[in-house]
Design an enzyme around this catalytic site. Structure first.
Site, mmCIF file in Angstrom:
data_model
loop_
_atom_site.group_PDB
_atom_site.id
_atom_site.type_symbol
_atom_site.label_atom_id
_atom_site.label_comp_id
_atom_site.label_asym_id
_atom_site.label_seq_id
_atom_site.Cartn_x
_atom_site.Cartn_y
_atom_site.Cartn_z
ATOM 1 N N CYS A 19 -67.213 34.012 -69.203
ATOM 2 C CA CYS A 19 -66.094 34.494 -69.961
ATOM 3 C C CYS A 19 -65.488 35.788 -69.401
ATOM 4 O O CYS A 19 -64.292 35.934 -69.410
ATOM 5 C CB CYS A 19 -66.649 34.714 -71.338
ATOM 6 S SG CYS A 19 -65.546 34.938 -72.606
ATOM 7 N N ARG A 62 -65.229 39.245 -76.254
ATOM 8 C CA ARG A 62 -64.795 37.861 -76.049
ATOM 9 C C ARG A 62 -65.890 36.857 -76.370
ATOM 10 O O ARG A 62 -65.636 35.662 -76.414
ATOM 11 C CB ARG A 62 -64.382 37.658 -74.588
ATOM 12 C CG ARG A 62 -63.068 38.314 -74.302
ATOM 13 C CD ARG A 62 -62.805 38.365 -72.823
ATOM 14 N NE ARG A 62 -61.477 38.867 -72.600
ATOM 15 C CZ ARG A 62 -60.432 38.111 -72.296
ATOM 16 N NH1 ARG A 62 -60.556 36.818 -72.165
ATOM 17 N NH2 ARG A 62 -59.257 38.646 -72.122
ATOM 18 N N TRP A 101 -70.285 32.485 -70.979
ATOM 19 C CA TRP A 101 -70.289 31.727 -72.226
ATOM 20 C C TRP A 101 -70.515 30.289 -71.809
ATOM 21 O O TRP A 101 -69.688 29.694 -71.108
ATOM 22 C CB TRP A 101 -68.945 31.899 -72.918
ATOM 23 C CG TRP A 101 -68.843 31.284 -74.276
ATOM 24 C CD1 TRP A 101 -69.424 31.724 -75.423
ATOM 25 C CD2 TRP A 101 -68.072 30.132 -74.628
ATOM 26 N NE1 TRP A 101 -69.066 30.908 -76.467
ATOM 27 C CE2 TRP A 101 -68.243 29.923 -76.011
ATOM 28 C CE3 TRP A 101 -67.257 29.254 -73.918
ATOM 29 C CZ2 TRP A 101 -67.631 28.881 -76.688
ATOM 30 C CZ3 TRP A 101 -66.650 28.217 -74.591
ATOM 31 C CH2 TRP A 101 -66.836 28.035 -75.965
ATOM 32 N N ASN A 161 -64.850 32.076 -63.764
ATOM 33 C CA ASN A 161 -64.400 31.607 -65.079
ATOM 34 C C ASN A 161 -63.643 30.305 -64.876
ATOM 35 O O ASN A 161 -62.904 30.173 -63.895
ATOM 36 C CB ASN A 161 -63.434 32.607 -65.722
ATOM 37 C CG ASN A 161 -64.155 33.779 -66.343
ATOM 38 O OD1 ASN A 161 -65.377 33.796 -66.409
ATOM 39 N ND2 ASN A 161 -63.402 34.767 -66.785
ATOM 40 N N GLY A 162 -63.777 29.373 -65.805
ATOM 41 C CA GLY A 162 -63.068 28.103 -65.680
ATOM 42 C C GLY A 162 -64.056 26.965 -65.543
ATOM 43 O O GLY A 162 -65.251 27.129 -65.808
ATOM 44 N N GLU A 213 -57.662 28.369 -93.282
ATOM 45 C CA GLU A 213 -58.027 29.590 -92.554
ATOM 46 C C GLU A 213 -59.218 30.273 -93.240
ATOM 47 O O GLU A 213 -60.122 30.783 -92.573
ATOM 48 C CB GLU A 213 -56.798 30.514 -92.462
ATOM 49 C CG GLU A 213 -57.032 31.861 -91.807
ATOM 50 C CD GLU A 213 -57.562 31.801 -90.375
ATOM 51 O OE1 GLU A 213 -57.569 30.723 -89.753
ATOM 52 O OE2 GLU A 213 -58.011 32.854 -89.899
ATOM 53 N N LYS A 229 -62.776 30.994 -91.426
ATOM 54 C CA LYS A 229 -63.407 32.325 -91.338
ATOM 55 C C LYS A 229 -64.847 32.251 -91.808
ATOM 56 O O LYS A 229 -65.753 32.786 -91.173
ATOM 57 C CB LYS A 229 -62.660 33.367 -92.197
ATOM 58 C CG LYS A 229 -61.333 33.849 -91.688
ATOM 59 C CD LYS A 229 -61.393 34.729 -90.471
ATOM 60 C CE LYS A 229 -61.330 33.974 -89.189
ATOM 61 N NZ LYS A 229 -60.138 33.534 -88.621
ATOM 62 N N GLU A 231 -67.030 30.303 -89.263
ATOM 63 C CA GLU A 231 -67.183 31.011 -87.986
ATOM 64 C C GLU A 231 -68.249 32.092 -88.049
ATOM 65 O O GLU A 231 -69.050 32.225 -87.136
ATOM 66 C CB GLU A 231 -65.862 31.721 -87.619
ATOM 67 C CG GLU A 231 -64.819 30.863 -86.961
ATOM 68 C CD GLU A 231 -63.576 31.683 -86.618
ATOM 69 O OE1 GLU A 231 -63.153 31.647 -85.467
ATOM 70 O OE2 GLU A 231 -63.014 32.368 -87.499
ATOM 71 N N HIS A 289 -59.338 11.860 -103.956
ATOM 72 C CA HIS A 289 -59.437 10.825 -102.923
ATOM 73 C C HIS A 289 -60.682 11.030 -102.063
ATOM 74 O O HIS A 289 -60.716 10.579 -100.915
ATOM 75 C CB HIS A 289 -58.172 10.820 -102.062
ATOM 76 C CG HIS A 289 -56.948 10.527 -102.866
ATOM 77 N ND1 HIS A 289 -56.731 9.307 -103.448
ATOM 78 C CD2 HIS A 289 -55.907 11.319 -103.237
ATOM 79 C CE1 HIS A 289 -55.588 9.340 -104.112
ATOM 80 N NE2 HIS A 289 -55.082 10.557 -104.008
ATOM 81 N N LYS A 299 -63.913 34.665 -77.854
ATOM 82 C CA LYS A 299 -62.628 35.187 -78.330
ATOM 83 C C LYS A 299 -61.474 34.487 -77.627
ATOM 84 O O LYS A 299 -60.457 34.197 -78.223
ATOM 85 C CB LYS A 299 -62.584 36.694 -78.038
ATOM 86 C CG LYS A 299 -61.328 37.378 -78.514
ATOM 87 C CD LYS A 299 -61.354 37.526 -80.004
ATOM 88 C CE LYS A 299 -60.058 38.026 -80.573
ATOM 89 N NZ LYS A 299 -59.924 37.692 -81.986
HETATM 90 C C1 G6P Z 1 -60.823 30.998 -80.225
HETATM 91 C C2 G6P Z 1 -60.922 32.249 -81.089
HETATM 92 C C3 G6P Z 1 -60.059 32.081 -82.329
HETATM 93 C C4 G6P Z 1 -58.637 31.742 -81.951
HETATM 94 C C5 G6P Z 1 -58.565 30.527 -81.020
HETATM 95 C C6 G6P Z 1 -57.181 30.381 -80.416
HETATM 96 O O1 G6P Z 1 -61.410 29.930 -80.900
HETATM 97 O O2 G6P Z 1 -62.261 32.500 -81.453
HETATM 98 O O3 G6P Z 1 -60.078 33.284 -83.078
HETATM 99 O O4 G6P Z 1 -57.907 31.470 -83.102
HETATM 100 O O5 G6P Z 1 -59.466 30.700 -79.920
HETATM 101 O O6 G6P Z 1 -56.939 31.488 -79.593
HETATM 102 P P1 G6P Z 1 -55.550 32.112 -79.262
HETATM 103 O O7 G6P Z 1 -55.865 33.309 -78.397
HETATM 104 O O8 G6P Z 1 -54.786 31.072 -78.490
HETATM 105 O O9 G6P Z 1 -54.884 32.490 -80.517
#
Ligand code: G6P
Length: 610
Positions: free
Chosen positions: A2, A27, A74, A98-99, A483, A487, A490, A506, A605
């Site tokens: 990452c 991140r 990561w 990364n990638g 959302e 949260k 997560e 349903h 992140k």
């Molecule tokens: C990851 C992060 C989230 C975020 C998502 C999309 O899963 O943990 O918090 O909403 O990526 O990321 P972005 O940077 O495109 O909003």
């Protein structure tokens, strides 16, 4: 992925590399490593765990050397372990990456046939073995890496060093961001400029397919076609950097929840004038493009996708044109139809999410009118590749679970829907002014909600031993419930689902019992009476309810039903305001459960791989 940091300098670089890694910790990662060229020898230290533990290992020995690379990993290919941590080494060469190298198995087979052996389960290891293989015939590291790149398929941002050429870093970029930090008699690389802020504020952004050879005094870049190119350096004021300390807060997430009353006015500044929307704040071409727009397509991931779902309702309600919101990883792999005159919007906190970026690139071949990015990071790939950009100005968000980035995205999308409505003459001056006034009141309402923190903290005790939770909302509040559920799952690891309350009967009603807390977002709006019936459906089945309701909605605490009173707010801003208590609830549950709030397990992140 990452995080990547690298340096070539006269001074010892290990502490610079470790500091860079710790600046990228937010991140999310599961292991870390460093390699330095010490008097012509490649020395590597890796740990499965935090950068702090890597630093302890480094500090136990002496790790001198002016050229080095470091990485936080990561896990994607192979479990989090020392053997899978970067840097990976082959012969005299080391790499951090990364990638994802998509054809790594194919390359691995080939190299096994050439007598190479592998120590990890990663795709990254083939990168370094391949460079080592070509180094047998090529004259230097750069030529070997150039040859290796020709064999690769997939996404990479990677840095190579070799003890044969101790004063060089070789950098490649395709699909994963890397920047060069320009110093005085020393140069650096990183996956994010934030990592290098203590050593430089001058950066060179590479383009897709670029390869760079970096020494203390020179930076040479070749483009994807192999031509030598000059890439200009830019000075970064770290506008997206924000304050990377927790201040008086226990966690970044807590700080970022509280910052929402500050960053919202910051984000609004210069975007409204005299009670009016300013469509031009979306860019020079915005007015012209908005006039032509007859349909809006929104693509995003995670929390940003939830912002997109809310915006869909707003655009249809205020601007009277159709809008769609779709998950980027789905959009990019299906055969979709582009409606004529459709504006393509990406929403991304980081501006680097691989699927969102790929969707944006795909949209360019699909006949869209143009693209608008709603993003928090000015230097990001999505920003650089979009026709129009709206910066959310939330400041750097460090907690992995997005909070202030989300509410500033909502603000941006309200400004967008309002601007579009104005251009389409769908709202009169009075409505426009009422909407703008509502936006201006958001910070004060957020402060009111934050004063409920203690009540929500006490409430969170009820959730600690629960395994599941159900979130309900209707209309534009349905994505707010989604959302809230995201949260909670997560950061507290409690399984949480969100449902449109009208769908209860349903299916999800079958789940209701005293063990399933049901959280309802219930502002006083046109749908409240419908929602009351849904609440009764849950009560009748012995469910335990937590209702976040407007103080003027007439709800009262009853047996198995706890009411959390929120200020009576204008309808248009209720998704922003009702998000805040749900963030606080997730935060407090996570604290009591003792999870790693800012870096929840298995999450990152910025997801720069698909
Ligand atoms: C990851 C992060 C989230 C975020 C998502 C999309 O899963 O943990 O918090 O909403 O990526 O990321 P972005 O940077 O495109 O909003």
């Amino acid at each position: 992925m990452c995080g990547i940091v690298g340096a070539v300098a006269q001074r010892d670089v290990s502490q610079i590399l470790l500091e860079g890694l710790s600046r990228l910790e937010y991140r999310g990662y599961d292991s870390a490593g460093i390699a330095v060229i010490d008097h012509g020898n490649l020395k590597r230290i890796r740990t499965a765990g935090k950068v702090r533990e890597l630093a302890e290992e480094v500090n136990k020995t002496v790790l001198p050397g002016g050229t080095g690379i470091a990485h936080t990993r990561w896990a994607t290919h192979g479990a989090p372990s020392v053997a899978n941590a970067h840097p990976h080494v082959s012969g005299n060469i080391a790499v951090v990456h990364n990638g994802i190298i998509e054809n790594y198995l194919e390359i691995k087979e080939r190299l096994l046939g050439e007598g190479f052996s592998f120590e990890s389960d990663t795709d990254t290891e083939v990168l370094v073995k391949l460079a080592d293989y070509y180094r047998r015939t090529e004259k230097d590291l750069l030529s070997a890496v150039k040859a290796a790149v020709r064999d690769l398929r997939g996404a990479y941002g990677a840095v190579f060093i070799s003890s044969d050429e101790p004063d060089h870093l070789v950098l490649i970029r395709s699909g994963s961001p890397v920047v060069i930090g320009v110093g005085l008699g020393e140069n650096f690389v990183a996956s994010d400029p934030l990592a290098l802020m203590p050593v430089t504020h001058n950066f060179i952004y590479l383009e897709e397919g670029d390869i760079a050879d970096i020494s203390r005094f020179s930076i040479s870049v070749w483009d994807a076609a192999g031509n030598a190119v000059k890439r200009e350096s830019v000075s970064s004021d770290a506008s997206s950097g924000g304050d990377a300390t927790k201040g008086n807060y226990h966690h970044f997430m807590e700080k970022e929840i509280y910052e929402q009353s500050i960053v919202i006015p910051q984000s609004l500044e210069g975007r409204i004038r005299n009670g009016r929307f300013l469509p031009e704040s979306f860019g020079a071409r915005a007015v012209e493009l908005f006039k032509e727009t007859e349909h809006v397509k929104i693509v995003a991931c995670g929390t940003s996708f939830h912002a997109g779902l809310i915006a869909k309702s707003w655009i249809e309600e205020f601007a009277g044109i159709t809008a769609d919101a779709e998950i980027a990883s789905e959009f990019r792999y299906r055969k979709s139809v582009t409606e004529p005159r459709t504006l393509f919007i990406t929403i991304s906190q980081s501006g680097e999410t691989a699927d969102t970026l790929a969707a944006l690139r795909l949209s360019k071949q699909q006949g869209y009118l143009g693209s608008l990015a709603i993003c928090n990071v000015p230097e990001s790939s999505i920003v650089r590749e979009s026709d129009m950009v709206f910066f959310t100005r939330a400041g750097r968000e460090i907690g992995v679970a997005s909070t202030k980035a989300f509410t500033t995205q909502l603000l941006a999308l309200l400004l967008f829907a309002g601007s579009l409505a104005k251009i389409k003459a769908r709202i009169d001056a009075e409505t426009e002014s009422a909407m703008v006034q509502a936006l201006e009141k958001i910070p004060a309402f957020i402060s009111d909600v934050l004063r409920q923190d203690d009540i929500i903290r006490k409430l969170s005790l009820d959730f600690v031993n629960k395994r599941n939770a159900l979130f309900l909302g209707r209309g534009v509040m349905c994505p707010v419930a989604m959302e809230g559920a995201l949260k909670l799952k997560e950061i507290s690891y409690i399984h949480a689902e969100a449902y449109a309350a009208g769908e209860l009967k349903h299916g999800p009603l079958a789940l209701i019992d005293s063990e399933m807390p049901v959280i309802v977002v219930a502002p006083r709006n046109d749908l409240l009476e419908k929602l009351r019936s849904n609440i009764q459906e849950v009560r009748a089945r012995g469910g335990v309810l937590y209702v976040f309701a407007s103080e003027n909605s007439g709800f009262r605490d009853e047996e198995n039903m706890k009411i959390i009173h929120l200020p009576a707010v204008p309808d248009v801003i209720s998704p922003v305001i009702y998000t805040i208590p749900l963030q606080l609830l997730a935060y407090h549950v996570a604290i009591i459960k003792g999870t790693d709030v800012d870096q929840p397990r298995n999450l990152a992140k910025s997801v720069t791989v698909e």
